[in-house]
Enzyme design. Structure first.
Site, mmCIF file in Angstrom:
data_model
loop_
_atom_site.group_PDB
_atom_site.id
_atom_site.type_symbol
_atom_site.label_atom_id
_atom_site.label_comp_id
_atom_site.label_asym_id
_atom_site.label_seq_id
_atom_site.Cartn_x
_atom_site.Cartn_y
_atom_site.Cartn_z
ATOM 1 N N LYS A 66 0.824 -1.185 0.000
ATOM 2 C CA LYS A 66 0.000 0.000 0.000
ATOM 3 C C LYS A 66 0.873 1.256 0.000
ATOM 4 C CE LYS A 66 -2.904 -2.116 3.469
ATOM 5 N NZ LYS A 66 -3.328 -1.957 4.889
ATOM 6 N N GLY A 67 2.148 1.036 0.318
ATOM 7 C CA GLY A 67 3.028 2.165 0.631
ATOM 8 C C GLY A 67 3.190 3.208 -0.450
ATOM 9 N N ASP A 123 7.371 2.425 -2.613
ATOM 10 C CA ASP A 123 7.620 3.539 -1.692
ATOM 11 C C ASP A 123 9.097 3.673 -1.330
ATOM 12 O OD1 ASP A 123 7.604 1.153 -0.277
ATOM 13 O OD2 ASP A 123 6.238 1.816 1.297
ATOM 14 N N ASP A 126 14.728 -0.655 0.563
ATOM 15 C CA ASP A 126 15.490 -0.899 1.794
ATOM 16 C C ASP A 126 16.512 -1.997 1.495
ATOM 17 O OD1 ASP A 126 16.320 -0.909 4.400
ATOM 18 O OD2 ASP A 126 14.521 -1.842 5.214
ATOM 19 N N PHE A 175 14.161 4.581 10.230
ATOM 20 C CA PHE A 175 12.804 4.165 9.905
ATOM 21 C C PHE A 175 11.948 5.412 9.690
ATOM 22 C CE2 PHE A 175 8.586 2.476 10.278
ATOM 23 C CZ PHE A 175 8.719 1.282 9.588
ATOM 24 N N ASP A 182 4.184 3.504 6.463
ATOM 25 C CA ASP A 182 3.534 3.308 7.760
ATOM 26 C C ASP A 182 4.459 2.745 8.832
ATOM 27 O OD1 ASP A 182 3.663 0.661 6.487
ATOM 28 O OD2 ASP A 182 2.473 0.020 8.206
ATOM 29 N N ARG A 188 0.309 6.797 7.465
ATOM 30 C CA ARG A 188 0.359 6.866 5.994
ATOM 31 C C ARG A 188 -0.178 8.205 5.491
ATOM 32 N NH1 ARG A 188 1.467 1.690 3.945
ATOM 33 N NH2 ARG A 188 0.553 -0.034 5.114
HETATM 34 P P1 IMP Z 1 12.854 -4.187 1.072
HETATM 35 O O1 IMP Z 1 12.338 -5.413 0.407
HETATM 36 O O2 IMP Z 1 13.765 -4.482 2.229
HETATM 37 O O3 IMP Z 1 13.453 -3.180 0.126
HETATM 38 O O4 IMP Z 1 11.638 -3.550 1.803
HETATM 39 C C1 IMP Z 1 10.749 -2.784 1.180
HETATM 40 C C2 IMP Z 1 9.487 -2.634 2.011
HETATM 41 O O5 IMP Z 1 9.733 -2.587 3.443
HETATM 42 C C3 IMP Z 1 8.890 -1.303 1.668
HETATM 43 O O6 IMP Z 1 8.027 -1.402 0.558
HETATM 44 C C4 IMP Z 1 8.202 -0.905 2.962
HETATM 45 O O7 IMP Z 1 6.894 -1.416 2.983
HETATM 46 C C5 IMP Z 1 9.005 -1.543 4.061
HETATM 47 N N1 IMP Z 1 9.952 -0.582 4.675
HETATM 48 C C6 IMP Z 1 11.309 -0.640 4.637
HETATM 49 N N2 IMP Z 1 11.857 0.406 5.292
HETATM 50 C C7 IMP Z 1 10.828 1.148 5.755
HETATM 51 C C8 IMP Z 1 10.742 2.387 6.506
HETATM 52 O O8 IMP Z 1 11.739 3.034 6.895
HETATM 53 N N3 IMP Z 1 9.477 2.826 6.790
HETATM 54 C C9 IMP Z 1 8.357 2.183 6.382
HETATM 55 N N4 IMP Z 1 8.382 1.045 5.672
HETATM 56 C C10 IMP Z 1 9.606 0.521 5.365
HETATM 57 MG MG MG Z 2 5.641 -1.426 0.861
#
Ligand code: IMP
Ligand code: MG
Length: 199
Positions: A66-67, A123, A126, A175, A182, A188
């Site tokens: 949803k981000g 969004d 990470d 974070f 969220d 959000r």
């Molecule tokens: P990744 O697969 O580790 O790149 O994670 C991506 C997902 O983790 C994003 O789409 C977010 O939903 C969540 N996420 C990672 N870091 C944050 C943050 O700092 N705040 C909020 N959501 C996060």
């Molecule tokens: Mg996300």
């Protein structure tokens, strides 16, 4: 007597967890990190670039729920031409205490991707696993092209070398919440990007 001690310890820990959760969900403990005006500025610049790249092309814009909802809705308002909007949901789960996560995708089976120009919007980048795996799943369906866009990219070392094609802001390893992102489904709706104040 022993049970008594355990009960006190249990109540103490529960109280601490609730206090921490309440602290983190309190809007007063957030610090503005990136303002809506700064975001908007970058969105306009990016959309100019995208309008040029996709001139005269039909484009399938897929946002990752949803981000990216708020970011994507602001971005597509700036796009000119033939942009078709679709959504996909990604969720990852893993064993407790393990970093290995398996990604589940929902909605991909309903998308007509073959020979389409695709823009994937998420969004935040990470670990990068989410976007990397979504892109791979899309490539298996033979699109004409796939470009990936994220609002935020964390400045961290990653296991994977893949990077999104566009990221509007590179941020510290904190974070962040707001503008679609969220913390336990909260925040959000905030207009800018915020970090939870370190205590
Ligand atoms: P990744 O697969 O580790 O790149 O994670 C991506 C997902 O983790 C994003 O789409 C977010 O939903 C969540 N996420 C990672 N870091 C944050 C943050 O700092 N705040 C909020 N959501 C996060
Ligand atoms: Mg996300």
């Amino acid at each position: 007597m022993k049970t008594h001690k355990f009960l006190i310890l249990f109540l103490f820990m529960t109280f601490n967890l609730i206090a921490l959760d309440t602290y983190e969900k309190n809007i007063d403990n957030l610090k503005l990190y990136i303002s809506y005006e700064q975001i908007n500025d970058r969105i306009v610049k990016l959309s100019d670039e995208l309008n040029e790249i996709y001139k005269d092309k039909e484009v399938l814009v897929v946002l990752v729920l949803k981000g990216s909802i708020i970011f994507a809705s602001d971005l597509i308002k700036e796009l000119k031409g033939n942009f078709i909007l679709e959504t996909i949901k990604a969720s990852s789960y893993g064993m407790k205490g393990s970093n290995r996560q398996k990604l589940q995708l929902f909605g991909l089976e309903n998308l007509e991707i073959e020979n389409k120009h695709v823009i994937l919007i998420d969004d935040i980048f990470d670990s990068g696993n989410t976007l990397y795996n979504i892109k791979q799943a899309f490539l298996e369906k033979n699109p004409s092209s796939v470009r990936t866009i994220v609002l935020l990219k964390k400045n961290i070392k990653r296991d994977i070398t893949y990077l999104p094609d566009y990221s509007l802001f590179d941020i510290d390893d904190k974070f962040v919440v707001g503008y679609g992102l969220d913390y336990k489904e909260c925040f959000r709706n905030l207009k800018g990007i915020y970090i939870v104040n370190e205590k």
